[in-house]
Enzyme design. Sequence first.
Site, PDB file in Angstrom:
ATOM      1  N   SER A  45     -15.878 -37.520  32.918  1.00  0.00           N
ATOM      2  CA  SER A  45     -16.789 -38.248  32.003  1.00  0.00           C
ATOM      3  C   SER A  45     -17.102 -37.461  30.710  1.00  0.00           C
ATOM      4  CB  SER A  45     -18.086 -38.687  32.811  1.00  0.00           C
ATOM      5  OG  SER A  45     -18.792 -37.578  33.035  1.00  0.00           O
ATOM      6  N   THR A 175     -21.983 -37.744  31.817  1.00  0.00           N
ATOM      7  CA  THR A 175     -22.498 -37.035  30.434  1.00  0.00           C
ATOM      8  C   THR A 175     -22.871 -35.538  30.998  1.00  0.00           C
ATOM      9  OG1 THR A 175     -23.142 -38.908  29.241  1.00  0.00           O
ATOM     10  CG2 THR A 175     -23.938 -36.753  28.333  1.00  0.00           C
ATOM     11  N   THR A 193     -20.049 -36.203  26.012  1.00  0.00           N
ATOM     12  CA  THR A 193     -19.377 -37.377  26.874  1.00  0.00           C
ATOM     13  C   THR A 193     -18.249 -37.943  26.578  1.00  0.00           C
ATOM     14  OG1 THR A 193     -20.176 -39.360  28.186  1.00  0.00           O
ATOM     15  CG2 THR A 193     -20.840 -38.989  25.835  1.00  0.00           C
ATOM     16  N   ARG A 203     -16.725 -48.177  20.555  1.00  0.00           N
ATOM     17  CA  ARG A 203     -18.367 -48.059  21.095  1.00  0.00           C
ATOM     18  C   ARG A 203     -18.902 -46.740  21.126  1.00  0.00           C
ATOM     19  NH1 ARG A 203     -20.778 -45.097  25.488  1.00  0.00           N
ATOM     20  NH2 ARG A 203     -22.616 -46.260  26.138  1.00  0.00           N
ATOM     21  N   GLY A 205     -22.216 -44.282  22.129  1.00  0.00           N
ATOM     22  CA  GLY A 205     -23.270 -44.384  23.126  1.00  0.00           C
ATOM     23  C   GLY A 205     -24.306 -43.502  22.715  1.00  0.00           C
ATOM     24  N   THR A 226     -28.572 -39.261  30.677  1.00  0.00           N
ATOM     25  CA  THR A 226     -27.197 -39.500  31.072  1.00  0.00           C
ATOM     26  C   THR A 226     -27.465 -40.877  31.747  1.00  0.00           C
ATOM     27  OG1 THR A 226     -25.663 -39.029  32.723  1.00  0.00           O
ATOM     28  CG2 THR A 226     -27.233 -37.765  32.481  1.00  0.00           C
ATOM     29  N   GLY A 227     -26.343 -41.677  31.444  1.00  0.00           N
ATOM     30  CA  GLY A 227     -26.594 -43.088  32.150  1.00  0.00           C
ATOM     31  C   GLY A 227     -26.111 -44.281  31.057  1.00  0.00           C
ATOM     32  N   GLY A 229     -25.996 -45.544  27.791  1.00  0.00           N
ATOM     33  CA  GLY A 229     -26.439 -44.896  26.674  1.00  0.00           C
ATOM     34  C   GLY A 229     -26.890 -46.265  25.805  1.00  0.00           C
TER      35      GLY A 229
HETATM   36  N1  ASP Z   1     -24.613 -41.864  28.211  1.00  0.00           N
HETATM   37  C1  ASP Z   1     -23.462 -42.031  28.227  1.00  0.00           C
HETATM   38  C2  ASP Z   1     -22.817 -43.203  27.328  1.00  0.00           C
HETATM   39  O1  ASP Z   1     -23.373 -44.124  27.183  1.00  0.00           O
HETATM   40  C3  ASP Z   1     -22.583 -42.101  29.345  1.00  0.00           C
HETATM   41  C4  ASP Z   1     -23.165 -41.725  30.774  1.00  0.00           C
HETATM   42  O2  ASP Z   1     -23.863 -40.740  30.818  1.00  0.00           O
HETATM   43  O3  ASP Z   1     -22.980 -42.504  31.755  1.00  0.00           O
HETATM   44  O4  ASP Z   1     -22.043 -43.014  26.627  1.00  0.00           O
END
Ligand code: ASP
Length: 325
Positions: A45, A175, A193, A203, A205, A226-227, A229
């Site tokens: 990731s 991330t 990330t 795209r 994030g 992280t998550g 985005g």
């Molecule tokens: N936050 C990152 C994004 O949306 C990806 C992630 O952390 O899952 O690109």
Amino acid sequence: MLIIASSNGAIGIDQAMDALKNGGSALDAVEIGIRLVEANPEEHSVGYNGYPNILGELELDASLMDGRTLDSGAVALLRGYPYAISVARQVMERDIPHVLLAGEGAERFAREIKAEQWESMLTPEIVEVWREGLEAVGATQWVARQSDKIPEITDQTPLLDWVKLATDPERVHGTVNFIAIDGNGDIASGVSTSGWAWKYPGRIGDSPIIGAGNYADNRYGACACTGMGEMAIRAGTARSLVLYLKMGMSLGEAARQAMMDLRDLGGDYIGGMNLIALDRNGEHVGMSSRAGAIYIYQTASMKSYQECERDLVKIPGRWGNRPLD
Ligand code: ASP
């Protein structure tokens, strides 16, 4: 001296702490720690060998922030350069008035500053995972045609439906987050990330968006996310948490409030979110919408990092008209 990081930062935290002990700055520690994650082929990731976009191309996002001045540097959609965090740092430190460079401009900048460029950014195994991911949703037609190469797709190739089918909310997370306080008490934060697996090309994030995925201010503290985005962009999560500190909330309250803002978002696409944060006194916290998630921390007197459980704030997920549990 203190470093906190997402759990995938374990591979870099020791060297980051060594840098602090040797007089390095918080920014140095953040960059060193993140580079080791970016180079790790097992981490899918972040950086080299991350999951690519729907076209099989790896597009990297990263940013870092200097809590002394609020100076920041960020890159988005960077292809061919594994150390996105170092390119982001150069955006901040070179004598240019910009904060964020994206796509071909970011690559041009990376070339100009002679950033390390790698010919291949994906192992054959990851290309195979990408192909299987697309085949699983019936995009066999053109995946089969690509044989073992990264495909050449024309501008006319329709991608919208496939992206919706292929992007998997379970794979959205990923991330690396690092936040450091150095021997001078200065704070820096950084994130890097490869974004969502099989995302729509172009795209971007939260990671390269200062205030969304990353924020540091010496006077109050710092936060990194992280998550999903898109959610952190919409809620301005990292900046919100630091602003809540400025307004006088404790670190725990500020972090919980930032998570509640995410929980309260409307709309059809809501996934998981995680954050880590610290305040200027060196208190730290991790939050997650998933039970049992952890983050790591290390102080100068510790031989190795320690794991901490993140506090839970449940965010009911939904994906189109399908609830996620
Ligand atoms: N936050 C990152 C994004 O949306 C990806 C992630 O952390 O899952 O690109």
